[in-house]
Structure formats: structure tokens, C-alpha cells
Design a protein around this motif. Structure first.
Motif, short mmCIF file in Angstrom:
data_model
loop_
_atom_site.label_atom_id
_atom_site.label_comp_id
_atom_site.label_asym_id
_atom_site.label_seq_id
_atom_site.Cartn_x
_atom_site.Cartn_y
_atom_site.Cartn_z
N ALA A 116 -26.62 37.61 62.43
CA ALA A 116 -27.06 36.29 61.96
C ALA A 116 -26.42 35.93 60.63
O ALA A 116 -26.21 36.79 59.77
CB ALA A 116 -28.58 36.27 61.82
N TYR B 265 -25.25 34.25 65.66
CA TYR B 265 -26.15 33.12 65.45
C TYR B 265 -26.04 32.59 64.03
O TYR B 265 -25.86 33.35 63.08
CB TYR B 265 -27.61 33.52 65.69
CG TYR B 265 -27.90 33.95 67.11
CD1 TYR B 265 -28.22 33.02 68.10
CD2 TYR B 265 -27.84 35.29 67.47
CE1 TYR B 265 -28.49 33.42 69.40
CE2 TYR B 265 -28.10 35.70 68.76
CZ TYR B 265 -28.42 34.76 69.72
OH TYR B 265 -28.68 35.16 71.01
N ILE C 188 -28.45 30.58 61.39
CA ILE C 188 -29.85 30.25 61.17
C ILE C 188 -29.92 29.23 60.04
O ILE C 188 -29.43 29.50 58.92
CB ILE C 188 -30.68 31.50 60.83
CG1 ILE C 188 -30.67 32.46 62.02
CG2 ILE C 188 -32.11 31.12 60.44
CD1 ILE C 188 -31.37 33.78 61.74
N ILE D 1 -32.13 27.76 64.93
CA ILE D 1 -31.17 28.80 65.29
C ILE D 1 -30.12 28.21 66.23
O ILE D 1 -30.45 27.48 67.18
CB ILE D 1 -31.87 30.01 65.95
CG1 ILE D 1 -30.85 31.10 66.28
CG2 ILE D 1 -32.69 29.62 67.16
CD1 ILE D 1 -31.49 32.42 66.69
N ASN E 77 -26.78 29.29 68.60
CA ASN E 77 -25.91 30.28 69.21
C ASN E 77 -24.47 29.84 69.02
O ASN E 77 -24.05 28.81 69.56
CB ASN E 77 -26.24 30.42 70.70
CG ASN E 77 -25.49 31.56 71.36
OD1 ASN E 77 -24.29 31.72 71.17
ND2 ASN E 77 -26.19 32.37 72.14
N GLN F 35 -28.81 25.09 70.47
CA GLN F 35 -29.53 25.05 69.21
C GLN F 35 -30.98 24.65 69.45
O GLN F 35 -31.26 23.76 70.27
CB GLN F 35 -28.86 24.04 68.26
CG GLN F 35 -29.55 23.88 66.91
CD GLN F 35 -28.76 23.00 65.97
OE1 GLN F 35 -27.56 23.18 65.79
NE2 GLN F 35 -29.44 22.01 65.36
N LEU G 76 -38.14 33.97 66.58
CA LEU G 76 -36.75 34.28 66.24
C LEU G 76 -36.36 35.66 66.72
O LEU G 76 -35.26 35.87 67.26
CB LEU G 76 -36.56 34.18 64.72
CG LEU G 76 -35.21 34.69 64.17
CD1 LEU G 76 -34.07 33.84 64.69
CD2 LEU G 76 -35.24 34.68 62.64
N LYS H 157 -35.19 35.92 70.14
CA LYS H 157 -33.95 35.19 70.42
C LYS H 157 -32.71 36.01 70.07
O LYS H 157 -31.71 35.97 70.78
CB LYS H 157 -33.93 33.88 69.62
CG LYS H 157 -34.73 32.75 70.25
CD LYS H 157 -33.99 32.21 71.46
CE LYS H 157 -34.76 31.08 72.12
NZ LYS H 157 -34.08 30.64 73.36
N ILE H 158 -32.80 36.72 68.94
CA ILE H 158 -31.64 37.50 68.51
C ILE H 158 -31.59 38.79 69.32
O ILE H 158 -32.50 39.61 69.25
CB ILE H 158 -31.71 37.84 67.01
CG1 ILE H 158 -31.73 36.54 66.20
CG2 ILE H 158 -30.53 38.70 66.58
CD1 ILE H 158 -31.80 36.76 64.71
#
Length: 410
Positions: free
Chosen positions: A326, A373, A375, A389, A391, A397, A405, A408-409
Motif C-alpha cells: 500500500a 494499492y 490509499i 482504496i 487497486n 476504487q 480495508l 481488501k489488501i
């Protein structure tokens, strides 16, 4: 401008990630095989290397970095086996139940001509096993080397092995070899003439092309190819070969293989790569059953090997650096620092825009960073206790909570 000294180099950027990859693989493989790490000093008493490595070697005669401090002669270590043996003796490790197994890594120093994969300050990793005279120890250290090289993805490798025999059976061979060489001795290089007197087996390791041509003569080859080793040493070598066969490790017997250090006996071996040109040895080692006693300890069988890290780096081509997870973009330094700390504590590789001047430059930095990502922490996100966030691969987005979060990561 002051620059790095000839034969030394700075290691940084993408290259240091490759070193970490190799070092992590080293620890993974060696510790699974119950080797413990040993870290020895970078400098030792000069006498340690003169007695241990051997005064007929190029290392001791030409290549050591030696200096005096308050009347004591000290040397930057040119190799690490002697230092490991010194530590084994000094700390009374003979009292431990064998095998006593170590691995090490670190810088070594030799004053020689820098070339591809070879520096004056270079790095080695290696293993040493004490207390076992059976060829099972020889087979294990070879298998450990092969496993490690496979782990880091090296291919096109060849294993060469030989037996130098014990001191008793080698003595007769030395005399026969000297007799065969004597008529041609004046033609050999100066180094070989010195080796002839101190350790004629080392002449077989000479890289001088003229010396190699003289060694190829029939009268000398007949001695080299003769079975000079005693029955006990022959049985030891045959058992080693049978163990390698059982492990499906292919090998070639090379009668000219003697290695460049005086302390070896019985098994010697090299692992070579066909991708490095003439300087193609990746790993070298063997058995040194008399070295502990030579350096003042009780007689203890031992076997080990060393690899040059720089040569390994030259062979690793298919290497991918782990991506940044990130990259945080925000004009609020306080909120950015707090979120970066949370992500890092959760195990995510995170960077952020430390200047935080505007979002467009922040996005440029995020793209250049190669992060998965971006952020975004704008005023709206901060007031709503949310984050946006994006990608950076798919451009997808969305705005989500901090708790969402972490799902997602990836």
C-alpha cells in the motif's frame, strides 16, 4: 570525491533484495537440517591462517590483508573454516554430542585481481560439521548444498568429487608424483616450483595453461590416475558414492580435483555452474580431519563447504522483488503516520507520501512505487472515519471503513 576501494562495492536497491532472498533461503534450509549459526570475528591472529590454511597456499603467501597492532600480527579473515575451528576449540565444543553443526555467512578479504563474481571484499556462506568420520557426514553436507542451490532456483549445475586419501596413503602418492614431475620441473611456474617442495598435490590445482599442459603428459597422468588411496579410504569413498546414488545426486569423479587449501584429506568436492565461464565453481569443500588437532584441539573429524555469495548473485536471474502492498496519499501527516503504523503492524509493506503537498503528485509517486494499492485519506475520508482504496492494477476504487480495508489488501 572519495569512492569505494577497488575490489569492493556498495550493495543497495534491488540488489540487496536479492541478497535477502538468498540469506533467508540459507537460514530456512540449514536450520531445517539442524545447523546452528556461528558468527566469528572479522579479524583473527595471523598465525591461525598460516597454520590452518597452509603456508603453501596462494591465500597465505599472496592474498592476506595483514596488519600489526601493538606488536601483534592480525589478519582480516580470508576464509572462515579456520575461524570456526578456532571457536570450536576455544569454547570446548568437543564436549558436545556429535555431530556439532554450524553455518555462517559474512565478508572475507583477499588481495587478488577483481573479476566477475570475485571481489577483494567478498562474502561467503558455508557449513561445518564436527565429530563424524563416517561418509554419511560428507553426503549430508553435499546434499544440503544441493538442496540450498535448488531452493534459490539455480540450474545447470555439476558436482565433481575426489578422494585425496589419508596422510599415510597420500605420502607414497606425493613421492611418485614428484618423481614424474621432476624432469619437467624447471618448465613449471614459480608458484608450482614452491608447491613442489611444500605440497605437490597443489600443483594439480594450478590454473596456468602451460603448467596444465605439462600435467597432461602421459607419465604424469599415469600417476594421477593410479589408485593410490588405501583400502580404508577407498571404502570411505565408495560408501560416499553409494549414498549420493541413493539420494539421486549425480556426480563426476575428477582425479585432478584437490582444492586450494592444504588442510583437506579424503573427500573433496566442487559444485560448478556452466553459466559462469572459466571461473565456474559455485561451491567447494571437503573433509579436514586433522585441522582441529593442527590448531591445538583434540583430534576431531570434520567436513564442510563454502560458497561465494557474489557468484550466487550472478546466477540468480529469475528473481522478483516483493511488491509494496500500500501507498498512502494524504495531506494530513498525522493521520498518514497513524495509518501507516497500523498497516505495518498488521504485516503490510507500506509507504506514504511524506511531503503530502497535493494528491496528483501523490498518485504519481504511488504508481512509481509499484504498490498494489493506493490509499487516499482526504478531508471527507478523515471526517467520516473511512478511507478510499484504489487497486493500481485494475483501477477499481471504493470508499470503505478501516476494518474492511484489511479484507481488501491481499
Amino acid at each position: 570525491m572519495i569512492t569505494a576501494q577497488k575490489g569492493t562495492k556498495d550493495i543497495y536497491g534491488e540488489e540487496i533484495n536479492k541478497w535477502h532472498f538468498v540469506e533467508n533461503a540459507m537460514r530456512k534450509i540449514f536450520e531445517k537440517a539442524n545447523y546452528q549459526e556461528l558468527r566469528t570475528p572479522i579479524f583473527e591472529a595471523t598465525e591461525l591462517f598460516a597454520r590452518g590454511v597452509g603456508d603453501s597456499t596462494d591465500i597465505v603467501n599472496k592474498e592476506m590483508y595483514t596488519f600489526e597492532q601493538k606488536g601483534r600480527s592480525l589478519t582480516l579473515r580470508p576464509e572462515n573454516t579456520a575461524g570456526v575451528v578456532r571457536a570450536y576449540i576455544e569454547h570446548g565444543m568437543h564436549r558436545l554430542s556429535p555431530p556439532v553443526k554450524f553455518y555462517y555467512t559474512g565478508p572475507m578479504f583477499r588481495y587478488e585481481r577483481p573479476q566477475a563474481g570475485r571481489q577483494r571484499q567478498f562474502h561467503q556462506l558455508g557449513v561445518e560439521v564436527f565429530g563424524i568420520d563416517a561418509p554419511s557426514a560428507d553426503a549430508e553436507v553435499i546434499a544440503t548444498a544441493i538442496t540450498f542451490l535448488n531452493e534459490i532456483g539455480l540450474k545447470d549445475l555439476e558436482l565433481e568429487i575426489n578422494s585425496l586419501g589419508c596422510e599415510k596413503c597420500r605420502s607414497n602418492f606425493r613421492e611418485k608424483l614428484k618423481a614424474a614431475i621432476l624432469p619437467r620441473l624447471d618448465k613449471f611456474c614459480d608458484d608450482c616450483k614452491m608447491r613442489y617442495e611444500k605440497n605437490p598435490l597443489r600443483m594439480l590445482d594450478c590454473k596456468n595453461l602451460e603448467c596444465q599442459s605439462y600435467l597432461a603428459e602421459e607419465s604424469i597422468q599415469n600417476v594421477i590416475k593410479s589408485e593410490f588411496i588405501c583400502t580404508e579410504c577407498q571404502e570411505h569413498f565408495e560408501k560416499l558414492k553409494s549414498y549420493l546414488d541413493e539420494l539421486n545426486i549425480k556426480y563426476n569423479v575428477n582425479k585432478l580435483l584437490v582444492r586450494g587449501l592444504d588442510y583437506y584429506n579424503r573427500t573433496v568436492f566442487e559444485i560448478k555452474s556452466n553459466s559462469l565461464g572459466s571461473q565456474n565453481a559455485v561451491c567447494g569443500g571437503g573433509r579436514y580431519d586433522s585441522l582441529v588437532e593442527t590448531l591445538g584441539g583434540i583430534k576431531t573429524p570434520a567436513v564442510g563447504w563454502a560458497m561465494g555469495m557474489e557468484r550466487l548473485m550472478a546466477l540468480i536471474s529469475d528473481f522478483k522483488v516483493s511488491r509494496l502492498d500500500a501507498y498512502i496519499i494524504s495531506q494530513s501527516t498525522k493521520e498518514t503516520l497513524k495509518l501507516a503504523q497500523i498497516l505495518r503492524q498488521k504485516g503490510y509493506k507500506t509507504e506514504f507520501d511524506m511531503q503530502g503537498k497535493n494528491f496528483s503528485k501523490g498518485f504519481e509517486k504511488a504508481l512509481k512505487s509499484g504498490a498494489k494499492y493506493a490509499i487516499i485519506l482526504g478531508e471527507d475520508e478523515i471526517s467520516q472515519n473511512k478511507i478510499t482504496i484504489k487497486n493500481l492494477d485494475t483501477k477499481e476504487q471504493q470508499t470503505i471503513t478501516l476494518e474492511e480495508l484489511f479484507n481488501k489488501i491481499e
